[in-house]
Design a protein around this motif. Structure first.
Motif, PDB file in Angstrom:
ATOM      1  N   GLU A 189      52.150  65.118  16.117  1.00 63.65           N
ATOM      2  CA  GLU A 189      52.258  63.865  16.869  1.00 63.65           C
ATOM      3  C   GLU A 189      51.972  64.088  18.358  1.00 63.65           C
ATOM      4  O   GLU A 189      51.994  65.218  18.854  1.00 63.65           O
ATOM      5  CB  GLU A 189      53.661  63.269  16.698  1.00 63.65           C
ATOM      6  CG  GLU A 189      54.095  63.080  15.264  1.00 63.65           C
ATOM      7  CD  GLU A 189      53.197  62.142  14.485  1.00 63.65           C
ATOM      8  OE1 GLU A 189      52.650  61.197  15.080  1.00 63.65           O
ATOM      9  OE2 GLU A 189      53.042  62.345  13.255  1.00 63.65           O
ATOM     10  N   GLU A 190      51.704  63.000  19.063  1.00 63.27           N
ATOM     11  CA  GLU A 190      51.535  63.055  20.506  1.00 63.27           C
ATOM     12  C   GLU A 190      52.901  63.231  21.156  1.00 63.27           C
ATOM     13  O   GLU A 190      53.777  62.366  21.035  1.00 63.27           O
ATOM     14  CB  GLU A 190      50.857  61.778  21.010  1.00 63.27           C
ATOM     15  CG  GLU A 190      49.438  61.593  20.486  1.00 63.27           C
ATOM     16  CD  GLU A 190      48.801  60.313  21.019  1.00 63.27           C
ATOM     17  OE1 GLU A 190      49.154  59.902  22.146  1.00 63.27           O
ATOM     18  OE2 GLU A 190      47.981  59.729  20.289  1.00 63.27           O
ATOM     19  N   LYS A 191      53.091  64.331  21.841  1.00 62.91           N
ATOM     20  CA  LYS A 191      54.414  64.687  22.351  1.00 62.91           C
ATOM     21  C   LYS A 191      54.977  63.666  23.318  1.00 62.91           C
ATOM     22  O   LYS A 191      56.193  63.493  23.422  1.00 62.91           O
ATOM     23  CB  LYS A 191      54.363  66.071  22.999  1.00 62.91           C
ATOM     24  CG  LYS A 191      54.120  67.190  22.004  1.00 62.91           C
ATOM     25  CD  LYS A 191      54.156  68.556  22.677  1.00 62.91           C
ATOM     26  CE  LYS A 191      53.947  69.673  21.657  1.00 62.91           C
ATOM     27  NZ  LYS A 191      53.968  71.009  22.299  1.00 62.91           N
ATOM     28  N   SER A 192      54.107  62.985  24.039  1.00 56.63           N
ATOM     29  CA  SER A 192      54.580  62.003  25.011  1.00 56.63           C
ATOM     30  C   SER A 192      55.046  60.701  24.353  1.00 56.63           C
ATOM     31  O   SER A 192      55.638  59.850  25.016  1.00 56.63           O
ATOM     32  CB  SER A 192      53.476  61.693  26.025  1.00 56.63           C
ATOM     33  OG  SER A 192      52.360  61.088  25.373  1.00 56.63           O
ATOM     34  N   LYS A 193      54.777  60.555  23.052  1.00 56.59           N
ATOM     35  CA  LYS A 193      55.066  59.298  22.359  1.00 56.59           C
ATOM     36  C   LYS A 193      56.339  59.346  21.512  1.00 56.59           C
ATOM     37  O   LYS A 193      56.810  58.310  21.034  1.00 56.59           O
ATOM     38  CB  LYS A 193      53.889  58.915  21.459  1.00 56.59           C
ATOM     39  CG  LYS A 193      52.578  58.692  22.210  1.00 56.59           C
ATOM     40  CD  LYS A 193      52.690  57.513  23.172  1.00 56.59           C
ATOM     41  CE  LYS A 193      51.353  57.209  23.832  1.00 56.59           C
ATOM     42  NZ  LYS A 193      51.460  56.059  24.769  1.00 56.59           N
ATOM     43  N   ILE A 194      56.872  60.539  21.293  1.00 59.85           N
ATOM     44  CA  ILE A 194      58.079  60.700  20.484  1.00 59.85           C
ATOM     45  C   ILE A 194      59.066  61.580  21.236  1.00 59.85           C
ATOM     46  O   ILE A 194      58.685  62.588  21.824  1.00 59.85           O
ATOM     47  CB  ILE A 194      57.748  61.331  19.116  1.00 59.85           C
ATOM     48  CG1 ILE A 194      56.987  60.345  18.235  1.00 59.85           C
ATOM     49  CG2 ILE A 194      59.021  61.759  18.390  1.00 59.85           C
ATOM     50  CD1 ILE A 194      56.679  60.871  16.866  1.00 59.85           C
ATOM     51  N   GLU A 195      60.324  61.189  21.208  1.00 57.12           N
ATOM     52  CA  GLU A 195      61.381  62.024  21.762  1.00 57.12           C
ATOM     53  C   GLU A 195      62.455  62.238  20.701  1.00 57.12           C
ATOM     54  O   GLU A 195      62.912  61.290  20.077  1.00 57.12           O
ATOM     55  CB  GLU A 195      62.014  61.376  22.999  1.00 57.12           C
ATOM     56  CG  GLU A 195      61.107  61.327  24.206  1.00 57.12           C
ATOM     57  CD  GLU A 195      61.814  60.762  25.429  1.00 57.12           C
ATOM     58  OE1 GLU A 195      63.060  60.570  25.362  1.00 57.12           O
ATOM     59  OE2 GLU A 195      61.152  60.517  26.434  1.00 57.12           O
ATOM     60  N   PHE A 196      62.812  63.509  20.526  1.00 53.07           N
ATOM     61  CA  PHE A 196      63.952  63.822  19.659  1.00 53.07           C
ATOM     62  C   PHE A 196      64.992  64.513  20.519  1.00 53.07           C
ATOM     63  O   PHE A 196      64.735  65.538  21.128  1.00 53.07           O
ATOM     64  CB  PHE A 196      63.540  64.716  18.492  1.00 53.07           C
ATOM     65  CG  PHE A 196      64.690  65.032  17.574  1.00 53.07           C
ATOM     66  CD1 PHE A 196      65.221  64.049  16.748  1.00 53.07           C
ATOM     67  CD2 PHE A 196      65.260  66.297  17.554  1.00 53.07           C
ATOM     68  CE1 PHE A 196      66.294  64.322  15.911  1.00 53.07           C
ATOM     69  CE2 PHE A 196      66.333  66.579  16.720  1.00 53.07           C
ATOM     70  CZ  PHE A 196      66.846  65.586  15.898  1.00 53.07           C
ATOM     71  N   LEU A 197      66.178  63.916  20.576  1.00 48.61           N
ATOM     72  CA  LEU A 197      67.185  64.336  21.539  1.00 48.61           C
ATOM     73  C   LEU A 197      68.457  64.777  20.845  1.00 48.61           C
ATOM     74  O   LEU A 197      68.888  64.173  19.856  1.00 48.61           O
ATOM     75  CB  LEU A 197      67.526  63.174  22.496  1.00 48.61           C
ATOM     76  CG  LEU A 197      66.341  62.522  23.218  1.00 48.61           C
ATOM     77  CD1 LEU A 197      66.794  61.248  23.920  1.00 48.61           C
ATOM     78  CD2 LEU A 197      65.725  63.494  24.212  1.00 48.61           C
ATOM     79  N   ASP A 198      69.033  65.855  21.370  1.00 44.45           N
ATOM     80  CA  ASP A 198      70.397  66.214  21.039  1.00 44.45           C
ATOM     81  C   ASP A 198      71.278  65.306  21.885  1.00 44.45           C
ATOM     82  O   ASP A 198      71.647  65.617  23.009  1.00 44.45           O
ATOM     83  CB  ASP A 198      70.628  67.691  21.383  1.00 44.45           C
ATOM     84  CG  ASP A 198      72.084  68.099  21.233  1.00 44.45           C
ATOM     85  OD1 ASP A 198      72.914  67.213  20.981  1.00 44.45           O
ATOM     86  OD2 ASP A 198      72.378  69.292  21.393  1.00 44.45           O
ATOM     87  N   ASN A 199      71.571  64.149  21.322  1.00 46.42           N
ATOM     88  CA  ASN A 199      72.145  63.045  22.093  1.00 46.42           C
ATOM     89  C   ASN A 199      73.673  63.103  22.044  1.00 46.42           C
ATOM     90  O   ASN A 199      74.342  62.149  21.678  1.00 46.42           O
ATOM     91  CB  ASN A 199      71.632  61.730  21.508  1.00 46.42           C
ATOM     92  CG  ASN A 199      71.726  60.604  22.502  1.00 46.42           C
ATOM     93  OD1 ASN A 199      71.492  60.803  23.682  1.00 46.42           O
ATOM     94  ND2 ASN A 199      72.070  59.429  22.018  1.00 46.42           N
TER      95      ASN A 199
END
Length: 416
Positions: free
Chosen positions: A102-112
């Motif tokens: 995927e385009e890294k700037s378009k998806i965020e996966f966070l340890d929220n």
């Protein structure tokens, strides 16, 4: 419950939490201690008394979830049939993240970790999850991004955990005009654990969620999953369940259609034997005008197995021009099985089109005799009729590669 109190205090001592997080967890721990595991006195659990099921199948449950216990990845659990992104959880711990396609700037996966969902819940299993989940994760799909490959979340337990409570919580946010294809794949080898998963989805305008939950492979764990979905205008959610492998499973979904022209589809298959007991409970809330929902659930039951479908369509007084449909059907292969259905309509608007239905019965012996007269064995004729009964549900899947994958996993031939 004394075990819960001791293990909860141990979890807090070994966690690096803020005062706000500790207060949130203490509040939920207090609520769970007060309510305990759901039992038949709770209307939503009248068919599936998880309190008694845990006592029977597990006995003494351990709640301490420490950072633990053999979280190496067994490469055999990974699917090779389809190119995909990966989140791999082993024994409740995140061990691998892969969004390389995927385009890294378009998806965020966070340890929220600091994100607590500020909502009042009357569900002791969510209280348990909030109290004991090590972390809260968050996946954000940004505006105008259509995910290229499905995300498979592998839910893996190994034989190093037994009689353990495992909790997992993930928040998903789909911004305007975005899409996510998500597959939850159960690959459990752990022994008699209680696995408790909470997903929270937020779908903004014109977003699309396709979520496929596959519990196909034999295991002796007890599973509960709650999906909470909130939808804005013109959004679509598609949820599919293949419910087969676990000793006990309850999948619960609440979908709030809060924007005009939003729609929700819930489809499921139970294919059960060997005393297994599985349930789907779906509630679709139509809260504004011009919304649509569709539910189709089918069961094939044999050898003392049991399935439950509770489906509810709620239509608010503001929700004129609602289109809601639900249907459940079951084949009882032998007399030892049980199918329970509770379809409900709660309607406060007058310009709506809503219906529900439920039916159950045995295999048609005349059809079996006909197929045997055409050269099939009894076993082949039986399998052909069962597959023909279930394939209608699989054909509701709108993503062709995933439809093919699920057919292959279930063992359906290409001609279906």
């Amino acid at each position: 419950m004394e075990n819960f109190k001791t293990d909860f205090e141990k979890t807090l001592r070994e966690s690096n939490l803020s005062e706000k997080e500790i207060a949130f967890k203490n509040l939920n721990a207090k609520e769970f201690s007060k309510q305990g595991f759901p039992s038949r006195k709770d209307e939503d659990w009248k068919f599936s008394d998880i309190n008694q099921i845990i006592k029977k199948e597990i006995g003494e449950l351990k709640f301490y979830t420490g950072q633990s216990k053999g979280t190496d990845i067994d490469e055999d659990v990974l699917l090779s049939e389809i190119k995909h992104n990966k989140l791999i959880f082993v024994n409740g711990q995140l061990v691998k993240t892969d969004f390389s396609s995927e385009e890294k700037s378009k998806i965020e996966f966070l340890d929220n970790k600091n994100d607590t969902i500020d909502q009042s819940v009357e569900n002791s299993l969510i209280n348990l999850n909030n109290a004991l989940a090590n972390k809260s994760y968050k996946l954000l799909v940004k505006k105008n991004y259509q995910i290229k490959n499905p995300l498979i979340i592998y839910h893996v337990s190994n034989n190093k955990v037994t009689s353990q409570n495992i909790n997992l919580k993930i928040n998903f946010e789909l911004e305007e005009n975005s899409s996510l294809k998500l597959i939850d794949l159960v690959k459990d080898k752990g022994n008699k654990n209680f696995i408790n998963i909470f997903y929270n989805f937020s779908l903004e305008k014109n977003s699309v969620l396709k979520n496929y939950k596959i519990d196909q492979f034999e295991n002796n764990n007890i599973r509960y999953m709650f999906n909470n979905i909130k939808q804005s205008s013109n959004s679509v959610s598609e949820t599919f369940y293949l419910s087969k492998g676990s000793t006990f499973s309850k999948n619960e979904i609440t979908c709030n259609l809060k924007g005009e022209y939003s729609s929700a589809f819930v489809n499921g298959i139970f294919s059960l034997d060997k005393d297994k007991h599985h349930e789907i409970k779906a509630k679709i809330n139509h809260l504004v005008e011009n919304t649509k929902s569709y539910q189709l659930v089918k069961s094939v039951l044999e050898n003392k197995s049991r399935s439950v479908y509770q489906g509810k369509i709620y239509v608010d007084s503001k929700a004129q021009k609602t289109d809601g449909y639900q249907l459940s059907k079951a084949i009882l292969v032998d007399e030892t099985t049980e199918f329970n259905a509770k379809p409900e309509l709660e309607i406060y608007a007058d310009d709506v089109k809503c219906s529900h239905g439920s039916a159950s019965g045995s295999l048609d012996e005349n059809s079996i005799f006909y197929l045997m007269s055409r050269g099939l064995s009894y076993k082949e004729a039986r399998k052909l009729l069962i597959n023909g009964f279930l394939v209608e549900v699989i054909n509701q899947i709108t993503d062709e590669p995933i439809k093919k994958l699920i057919k292959n996993l279930y063992g359906l031939k290409n001609e279906y």
